[in-house]
Write an enzyme that holds these catalytic residues in place. Structure first.
Site, mmCIF file in Angstrom:
data_model
loop_
_atom_site.group_PDB
_atom_site.id
_atom_site.type_symbol
_atom_site.label_atom_id
_atom_site.label_comp_id
_atom_site.label_asym_id
_atom_site.label_seq_id
_atom_site.Cartn_x
_atom_site.Cartn_y
_atom_site.Cartn_z
ATOM 1 N N GLU B 67 0.818 -1.216 0.000
ATOM 2 C CA GLU B 67 0.000 0.000 0.000
ATOM 3 C C GLU B 67 0.854 1.269 0.000
ATOM 4 O O GLU B 67 0.456 2.293 -0.553
ATOM 5 C CB GLU B 67 -0.952 0.010 1.193
ATOM 6 C CG GLU B 67 -2.088 -1.002 1.107
ATOM 7 C CD GLU B 67 -1.697 -2.397 1.604
ATOM 8 O OE1 GLU B 67 -0.503 -2.622 1.920
ATOM 9 O OE2 GLU B 67 -2.597 -3.265 1.667
ATOM 10 N N PHE B 129 -11.311 -8.148 13.544
ATOM 11 C CA PHE B 129 -10.209 -8.554 12.665
ATOM 12 C C PHE B 129 -9.888 -7.440 11.659
ATOM 13 O O PHE B 129 -10.765 -6.939 10.975
ATOM 14 C CB PHE B 129 -10.581 -9.842 11.923
ATOM 15 C CG PHE B 129 -9.525 -10.281 10.954
ATOM 16 C CD1 PHE B 129 -8.278 -10.703 11.408
ATOM 17 C CD2 PHE B 129 -9.741 -10.239 9.593
ATOM 18 C CE1 PHE B 129 -7.285 -11.082 10.526
ATOM 19 C CE2 PHE B 129 -8.756 -10.622 8.693
ATOM 20 C CZ PHE B 129 -7.518 -11.040 9.169
ATOM 21 N N GLN B 130 -8.630 -7.058 11.614
ATOM 22 C CA GLN B 130 -8.123 -5.988 10.736
ATOM 23 C C GLN B 130 -8.831 -4.656 10.966
ATOM 24 O O GLN B 130 -8.973 -3.860 10.038
ATOM 25 C CB GLN B 130 -8.196 -6.405 9.262
ATOM 26 C CG GLN B 130 -7.232 -7.547 8.945
ATOM 27 C CD GLN B 130 -6.965 -7.736 7.476
ATOM 28 O OE1 GLN B 130 -7.807 -7.448 6.639
ATOM 29 N NE2 GLN B 130 -5.794 -8.227 7.142
ATOM 30 N N LYS B 179 -17.765 -1.835 5.670
ATOM 31 C CA LYS B 179 -18.131 -2.860 4.688
ATOM 32 C C LYS B 179 -19.643 -2.861 4.436
ATOM 33 O O LYS B 179 -20.089 -3.052 3.298
ATOM 34 C CB LYS B 179 -17.664 -4.236 5.191
ATOM 35 C CG LYS B 179 -17.467 -5.234 4.073
ATOM 36 C CD LYS B 179 -16.710 -6.455 4.556
ATOM 37 C CE LYS B 179 -16.610 -7.501 3.471
ATOM 38 N NZ LYS B 179 -15.889 -8.694 3.920
ATOM 39 N N MET B 493 23.980 10.033 2.326
ATOM 40 C CA MET B 493 23.807 11.319 2.995
ATOM 41 C C MET B 493 24.137 11.214 4.486
ATOM 42 O O MET B 493 24.765 12.102 5.056
ATOM 43 C CB MET B 493 22.376 11.834 2.791
ATOM 44 C CG MET B 493 22.161 13.260 3.244
ATOM 45 S SD MET B 493 23.293 14.418 2.435
ATOM 46 C CE MET B 493 22.267 15.011 1.099
#
Lengths: 201, 578
Positions: B67, B129-130, B179, B493
């Site tokens: 993602e 869940f999630q 959902k 760097m």
């Protein structure tokens, strides 16, 4: 930067907002990310339907307060932000004191206590009595000192509410906002806590 | 399913179509002109992906590998095209993987609409869940966010999301859709775009008094100096800016996000500002009498030590965001507004001038810098290649027409310093957040946003390993991205800072890398590794002529430093040439 700008003092920040879930967090973050403590925060519906008003008190320099206000005003749901010193506002806090009715009736001259502290009895029951005062911090503190020796059972104080002395214009401005475009209905989460009656996994 | 035509309903007719929240969302995206979506499916966003199956011909969905890659691709798309980037992710880990990109887009003012799936509304707050509290997690890194729990809200919320993301000072918006709202059917009354929100003022009112005061200051200035940033590009005010610069004859220097607003070779473009910017613009910031900041925010990497920054100058600050005015540098004259509107007003009032002597001073400093730094970087005496000469050769071959997407580190500073840019929106980099891992996915997005342009990602050996899995996205989508890895076998760097400020205590900067060309080959991407100068031009040519993506790994000097440099805690005039 001038001396005046760096001197810290109490500032009353007034924020007019939409009534939106999550906005309190969005505003609070502006303070917390700069590690600025909020001394007092009150939020309630304003005189205009669907517009809410926050009163936030912090102790900071004017320069910091001005920058904070600009960041708050930048939030999508914020209509307008003002900041004022204590001299520019009239402010009050509400305090409630719960004490044992027996003790207070026996040991304190209640009438004098009420008169001298500008208090009033809100509830008188057999087991306890609740007094209320409003005023500045030192005024509501005074009654704590008096009641403490007699077994103050519970005490609560509200956040500060403040009226801006020189704010004639804003009410009409808010009404104009409202006339031009009325506020939307607030969406509530109608499914929350309805469990399996609505959906199952 | 062919619903698009059916769903374009004139609102006044009050006809409705019964559709799911997911279909309404996709129709809303189409109505907003979305063509490409970057995303990754998962349990909580499955109804949207199910609906997407029927929209294959109208919406181009790019399946990323992570993602974070998706949101950086969305940023690259937005930056190259000027449109709003759209990103899909599922709940929980999908949503939290967007955070870096959101923070990056927020600080760099990139318009994005991110859609995350969320657990069923009745499960909110139950550690389902999630489930993560994505609204609260993303609040500090979004311009606006909103949780949808009822499908009826979707059309209006999406319209608001696009309006907020792209208007005023742009930024990322996140819409979290439960959902049940994705599944729920409702009567869709047709899509109405949003162009007004009561409490939201994207553009401040232009105050003509300030424009007049600014013009008076400029007309009386002996040594005026312009600093320009991304605000010029975001306001699509490149032409207005060029007219202002050319009429006023004032030297102008850019922040890294402002690069390309006028061509690099424009005679009044005097170079890059900031920590690794050019010598003249930094030193002369502390000598100018009027400083005109346009669409830039005086970031600490630009100003160095604030109490020693342009104290002698009267500051005019043009910005669309009132919160930027006086935030870091106190302005003498604040010019609130969109620079597309304010610049022409200012141009009208400024006198046509040529500041020949003042401009010559910049050129003197440029000569000093060329002698001390640039010549050595571009014509190294050692056999090893420098990053600068790779960028220089790339310029020669692309003639300044390519879109350069850079990651973060030494190569980023070198690319920004040495790239020749003829066009606007041709320098895409992670400025404010400095996100390693940005360039590879952002280049993918940039190519989808500007398909007629050559897109070259320039990445260090450290940064590329942060999002290397997006080679899979390149493989699957067939997107044509040219990738140059400038490999110095160090986190360069950090190593430079350790060399200069930590007595060469090289703490965990020695990074080992895989065989990048073999990794590319595993993803069916052509590649080449070179370590000798004579291979450079043929390899760059081969890369640019290759049909499809190409990974070119260039082995460069191990311990080279980027100079000039304003050391942290120093003023801009204390810039070091070595």
């Amino acid at each position: 930067m001038s001396e005046q700008l760096t001197d810290k003092q109490e500032y009353n920040i007034t924020v007019y907002t939409e009534n939106q879930i999550g906005l309190l967090n969005r505003i609070a973050i502006i303070f917390t990310r700069r590690k600025i403590n909020i001394d007092s925060l009150n939020t309630s519906p304003s005189e205009i339907e669907s517009i809410h008003r926050f009163n936030i008190v912090i102790t900071e320099s004017e320069d910091v307060v001005r920058k904070l206000c600009r960041q708050i005003e930048k939030q999508v749901e914020v209509l307008k932000v003002y900041y004022h010193t204590n001299a520019d506002v009239i402010w009050q806090e509400l305090a409630l004191y719960k004490v044992s009715t027996d003790i207070i009736a026996e040991k304190v001259s209640v009438e004098r206590l009420l008169r001298e502290n500008g208090a009033r009895a809100v509830v008188i029951r057999k087991d306890y009595t609740v007094f209320e005062t409003t005023g500045h911090r030192e005024e509501t503190d005074q009654l704590i000192k008096i009641l403490q020796p007699f077994g103050l059972i519970e005490f609560v104080r509200s956040a500060r509410v403040a009226i801006i002395k020189d704010s004639e214009g804003f009410n009409s401005k808010l009404r104009e906002f409202e006339r031009l475009e009325p506020g939307e209905d607030v969406y509530e989460n109608e499914y929350l806590n309805k469990g399996e009656k609505v959906f199952t996994m | 399913m062919e619903l698009t035509q059916e769903l374009v309903i004139e609102p006044q007719k009050k006809e409705t179509v019964n559709v799911s929240g997911s279909v309404a969302l996709l129709e809303a995206l189409i109505a907003e002109g979305t063509e490409t979506i970057f995303g990754y499916p998962g349990g909580a966003i499955m109804p949207i992906y199910d609906a997407l199956y029927d929209y294959n011909d109208r919406l181009n969905h790019i399946l990323v590998r992570h993602e974070q890659g998706g949101i950086h691709a969305g940023q690259g798309y937005a930056r190259s095209s000027g449109k709003v980037g759209v990103v899909f992710a599922t709940s929980g880990p999908g949503a939290t993987n967007l955070i870096t990109g959101l923070a990056d887009a927020q600080i760099d003012s990139t318009p994005l609409v991110c859609i995350t799936g969320q657990v069923f509304a009745h499960l909110l707050g139950t550690d389902a869940f999630q489930e993560t509290d994505v609204i609260n997690i993303t609040t500090p890194v979004t311009k606006w966010n909103y949780q949808v729990t009822d499908a009826n809200e979707i059309p209006e919320v999406i319209a608001k999301a696009f309006y907020i993301a792209k208007s005023g000072r742009p930024g990322p918006v996140l819409i979290d859709i439960t959902k049940n709202a994705q599944i729920q059917k409702f009567d869709f009354e047709g899509y109405v775009k949003c162009n007004h929100i009561r409490s939201y003022r994207p553009k401040p009112i232009v105050r003509h008094t300030y424009i007049e005061q600014a013009a008076a200051l400029i007309n009386n200035a002996k040594k005026p100096f312009i600093l320009f940033g991304q605000g010029v590009l975001l306001g699509s005010a490149e032409q207005e800016f060029k007219t202002f610069v050319e009429k006023s004859g004032i030297p102008a220097a850019w922040t890294i996000l402002g690069a390309g607003a006028i061509p690099t070779d424009h005679p009044l473009n005097v170079g890059m500002l900031g920590m690794h910017g050019n010598y003249g613009p930094n030193v002369l910031t502390n000598e100018c009498d009027v400083l005109i900041a346009i669409g830039m925010r005086f970031d600490d990497r630009v100003t160095g030590r604030l109490d020693k920054y342009a104290r002698q100058a009267q500051v005019i600050h043009l910005d669309i965001d009132p919160a930027e005015i006086d935030k870091n540098v106190k302005s003498t004259v604040p010019v609130w507004g969109d620079c597309k509107e304010t610049l022409p007003l200012l141009t009208k009032l400024v006198e046509a001038k040529q500041h020949t002597e003042w401009l010559a001073l910049f050129n003197d400093y440029t000569r000093k810098e060329v002698e001390a730094v640039i010549h050595k970087e571009l014509n190294p005496e050692s056999g090893e290649m420098t990053m600068g000469e790779v960028i220089n050769q790339l310029n020669e071959i692309t003639k300044g027409e390519a879109i350069i997407v850079t990651d973060v580190g030494q190569h980023q500073m070198v690319a920004c310093r040495y790239a020749k840019l003829n066009n606007t929106r041709s320098n895409i980099t992670s400025g404010g957040l400095g996100t390693m891992g940005f360039a590879l996915p952002a280049a993918i997005g940039a190519k989808f946003g500007a398909q007629d342009k050559t897109v070259v990602a320039i990445i260090g050996d450290g940064g590329v390993q942060m999002t290397i899995q997006e080679l899979g996205t390149i493989m699957q989508s067939g997107v044509d991205v040219k990738i140059i890895i400038l490999n110095n076998r160090f986190l360069g760097m950090v190593r430079q800072w350790q060399e200069l400020f930590n007595e060469r205590r090289y703490s965990f900067v020695d990074i080992q890398s895989p065989d990048f060309v073999a990794v590319a080959a595993a993803y069916r991407i052509a590649g080449k590794r070179i370590d000798e100068r004579e291979q450079l031009i043929p390899a760059l040519t081969e890369m640019l002529n290759n049909k499809g993506s190409f990974l070119l790994e260039v082995m460069v000097t191990k311990e080279n430093n980027v100079f000039p440099m304003v050391p942290q805690g120093c003023s801009v005039s204390e810039i070091r040439l070595k």
